[in-house]
Write a protein that holds these residues in place. Structure first.
Motif, PDB file in Angstrom:
ATOM      1  N   THR A 201       0.837  -1.200   0.000  1.00  0.00           N
ATOM      2  CA  THR A 201       0.000   0.000   0.000  1.00  0.00           C
ATOM      3  C   THR A 201       0.874   1.253   0.000  1.00  0.00           C
ATOM      4  O   THR A 201       0.659   2.191  -0.778  1.00  0.00           O
ATOM      5  CB  THR A 201      -0.926   0.015   1.233  1.00  0.00           C
ATOM      6  OG1 THR A 201      -1.752  -1.139   1.214  1.00  0.00           O
ATOM      7  CG2 THR A 201      -1.800   1.264   1.239  1.00  0.00           C
ATOM      8  N   ALA A 202       1.882   1.258   0.872  1.00  0.00           N
ATOM      9  CA  ALA A 202       2.814   2.385   0.913  1.00  0.00           C
ATOM     10  C   ALA A 202       3.662   2.430  -0.352  1.00  0.00           C
ATOM     11  O   ALA A 202       3.949   3.509  -0.894  1.00  0.00           O
ATOM     12  CB  ALA A 202       3.713   2.273   2.148  1.00  0.00           C
ATOM     13  N   TRP A 203       4.060   1.263  -0.846  1.00  0.00           N
ATOM     14  CA  TRP A 203       4.907   1.185  -2.031  1.00  0.00           C
ATOM     15  C   TRP A 203       4.223   1.800  -3.255  1.00  0.00           C
ATOM     16  O   TRP A 203       4.848   2.510  -4.044  1.00  0.00           O
ATOM     17  CB  TRP A 203       5.264  -0.275  -2.307  1.00  0.00           C
ATOM     18  CG  TRP A 203       6.107  -0.480  -3.535  1.00  0.00           C
ATOM     19  CD1 TRP A 203       5.733  -1.053  -4.708  1.00  0.00           C
ATOM     20  CD2 TRP A 203       7.476  -0.092  -3.722  1.00  0.00           C
ATOM     21  NE1 TRP A 203       6.762  -1.055  -5.610  1.00  0.00           N
ATOM     22  CE2 TRP A 203       7.844  -0.470  -5.023  1.00  0.00           C
ATOM     23  CE3 TRP A 203       8.408   0.533  -2.888  1.00  0.00           C
ATOM     24  CZ2 TRP A 203       9.122  -0.249  -5.523  1.00  0.00           C
ATOM     25  CZ3 TRP A 203       9.679   0.765  -3.404  1.00  0.00           C
ATOM     26  CH2 TRP A 203      10.015   0.369  -4.698  1.00  0.00           C
ATOM     27  N   LYS A 204       2.926   1.575  -3.389  1.00  0.00           N
ATOM     28  CA  LYS A 204       2.192   2.111  -4.538  1.00  0.00           C
ATOM     29  C   LYS A 204       2.148   3.637  -4.515  1.00  0.00           C
ATOM     30  O   LYS A 204       2.050   4.276  -5.570  1.00  0.00           O
ATOM     31  CB  LYS A 204       0.780   1.532  -4.564  1.00  0.00           C
ATOM     32  CG  LYS A 204       0.737   0.061  -4.944  1.00  0.00           C
ATOM     33  CD  LYS A 204      -0.686  -0.488  -4.876  1.00  0.00           C
ATOM     34  CE  LYS A 204      -0.711  -1.972  -5.216  1.00  0.00           C
ATOM     35  NZ  LYS A 204      -2.083  -2.532  -5.100  1.00  0.00           N
ATOM     36  N   ILE A 205       2.213   4.209  -3.321  1.00  0.00           N
ATOM     37  CA  ILE A 205       2.234   5.677  -3.207  1.00  0.00           C
ATOM     38  C   ILE A 205       3.606   6.232  -3.591  1.00  0.00           C
ATOM     39  O   ILE A 205       3.717   7.248  -4.278  1.00  0.00           O
ATOM     40  CB  ILE A 205       1.870   6.107  -1.774  1.00  0.00           C
ATOM     41  CG1 ILE A 205       0.440   5.669  -1.434  1.00  0.00           C
ATOM     42  CG2 ILE A 205       2.016   7.626  -1.606  1.00  0.00           C
ATOM     43  CD1 ILE A 205       0.049   5.913   0.008  1.00  0.00           C
ATOM     44  N   VAL A 206       4.646   5.547  -3.158  1.00  0.00           N
ATOM     45  CA  VAL A 206       6.010   6.024  -3.374  1.00  0.00           C
ATOM     46  C   VAL A 206       6.499   5.744  -4.795  1.00  0.00           C
ATOM     47  O   VAL A 206       7.222   6.568  -5.383  1.00  0.00           O
ATOM     48  CB  VAL A 206       6.966   5.364  -2.352  1.00  0.00           C
ATOM     49  CG1 VAL A 206       8.420   5.727  -2.648  1.00  0.00           C
ATOM     50  CG2 VAL A 206       6.596   5.778  -0.928  1.00  0.00           C
ATOM     51  N   TYR A 207       6.112   4.634  -5.356  1.00  0.00           N
ATOM     52  CA  TYR A 207       6.660   4.167  -6.641  1.00  0.00           C
ATOM     53  C   TYR A 207       6.644   5.208  -7.763  1.00  0.00           C
ATOM     54  O   TYR A 207       7.637   5.355  -8.485  1.00  0.00           O
ATOM     55  CB  TYR A 207       5.917   2.902  -7.081  1.00  0.00           C
ATOM     56  CG  TYR A 207       6.483   2.269  -8.318  1.00  0.00           C
ATOM     57  CD1 TYR A 207       7.661   1.517  -8.277  1.00  0.00           C
ATOM     58  CD2 TYR A 207       5.849   2.425  -9.551  1.00  0.00           C
ATOM     59  CE1 TYR A 207       8.183   0.943  -9.425  1.00  0.00           C
ATOM     60  CE2 TYR A 207       6.363   1.862 -10.704  1.00  0.00           C
ATOM     61  CZ  TYR A 207       7.534   1.121 -10.635  1.00  0.00           C
ATOM     62  OH  TYR A 207       8.048   0.559 -11.772  1.00  0.00           O
ATOM     63  N   PRO A 208       5.546   5.960  -7.965  1.00  0.00           N
ATOM     64  CA  PRO A 208       5.539   6.940  -9.071  1.00  0.00           C
ATOM     65  C   PRO A 208       6.614   8.016  -8.957  1.00  0.00           C
ATOM     66  O   PRO A 208       6.961   8.654  -9.960  1.00  0.00           O
ATOM     67  CB  PRO A 208       4.130   7.550  -8.981  1.00  0.00           C
ATOM     68  CG  PRO A 208       3.310   6.522  -8.304  1.00  0.00           C
ATOM     69  CD  PRO A 208       4.227   5.910  -7.293  1.00  0.00           C
ATOM     70  N   PHE A 209       7.140   8.242  -7.753  1.00  0.00           N
ATOM     71  CA  PHE A 209       8.155   9.275  -7.551  1.00  0.00           C
ATOM     72  C   PHE A 209       9.581   8.755  -7.791  1.00  0.00           C
ATOM     73  O   PHE A 209      10.538   9.527  -7.731  1.00  0.00           O
ATOM     74  CB  PHE A 209       8.059   9.829  -6.127  1.00  0.00           C
ATOM     75  CG  PHE A 209       6.771  10.553  -5.847  1.00  0.00           C
ATOM     76  CD1 PHE A 209       6.631  11.896  -6.157  1.00  0.00           C
ATOM     77  CD2 PHE A 209       5.685   9.878  -5.297  1.00  0.00           C
ATOM     78  CE1 PHE A 209       5.443  12.564  -5.915  1.00  0.00           C
ATOM     79  CE2 PHE A 209       4.500  10.539  -5.035  1.00  0.00           C
ATOM     80  CZ  PHE A 209       4.367  11.883  -5.350  1.00  0.00           C
TER      81      PHE A 209
END
Length: 255
Positions: A201-209
């Motif tokens: 869940t956290a990874w999906k937020i960070v990944y685009p950056f």
């Protein structure tokens, strides 16, 4: 679970970054141009070695103007963020208390290995600013351990026991920004191990950056292949005990 495997092939030789650099005439020419451009705007850059210029050039695909702008931004940031030249332990006391970062051993190419235990990270009153100081403190410790001619390091990010209480998106993005904006071409590989499903869940937020260059350096490792994957690049004598090696974990503030 989302799996990301590095596409970078591993050279079996023990050639250092410095030795590799010596034969690249195109990079030498561009470094000379970059040095001239940067020194006219910031004379302090005269003390900077060619390998540092090369890292910024590579981060900007050998575009001299873009690399120069990036490097000048770094010099300004470093002077403002680390006015005394280094971060003292007292400036990152809350981070050190969590005892989550370790440094010991090296991979088969002599790159230092850092281990971070994600389940020990919690937000504290020092906030994101102290966390960013801790990242700089950590990097300076790692660089001090590097052999001459070496530039990169390896990280094992261990998420065993990680839960929502450890989720700190602001800290993750701050660390990512520092790595990508001010420390280009330093990270060789990040092994993410013992990642629980809820971490995604956290990874999906960070990944685009995460920029494409950094994405290629991130490897999610399954539990069944953990030891064999790490042993492909790290000798058993240099691998932490917790992953089947022979070295105890050493807190980075004790290094």
């Amino acid at each position: 679970m989302m799996m990301m495997m590095s596409s970078d092939s591993m050279d079996c030789s023990m050639e250092t970054e410095e030795e590799s650099f010596k034969g690249n005439e195109i990079e030498k020419t561009k470094i000379s141009l970059m040095r001239t451009l940067v020194e006219t705007q910031d004379p302090s850059s005269k003390e900077v070695d060619d390998l540092t210029f090369r890292r910024f050039l590579r981060a900007r695909d050998l575009d001299v103007e873009k690399a120069s702008a990036m490097f000048l931004k770094y010099l300004k940031w470093r002077r403002n963020f680390v006015p005394n030249g280094s971060i003292s332990p007292s400036e990152v006391a809350h981070e050190i208390e969590q005892n989550k970062m370790f440094l010991q051993g090296s991979d088969k190419k002599g790159r230092p290995i850092a281990v971070v235990l994600g389940a020990r990270h919690f937000q504290h009153k020092g906030g994101a600013e102290e966390f960013k100081r801790f990242i700089v403190y950590t990097f300076d410790k790692i660089f001090a351990r590097m052999l001459p001619g070496q530039e990169k390091f390896v990280v094992i990010g261990d998420l065993e026991g990680w839960g929502y209480a450890n989720s700190d998106i602001r800290a993750y993005l701050a660390a990512l920004s520092l790595v990508q904006d001010y420390y280009p071409e330093r990270l060789e590989k990040l092994f993410i191990v013992h990642a629980p499903y809820i971490f995604m869940t956290a990874w999906k937020i960070v990944y685009p950056f995460i920029d494409n260059k950094t994405r290629k350096k991130i490897v999610f490792v399954g539990n069944k292949t953990l030891k064999s994957t790490l042993l492909d690049e790290i000798d058993e004598s240099q691998l932490p005990e917790t992953y089947g090696g022979k070295l105890p974990l050493v807190p980075i503030h004790d290094c």
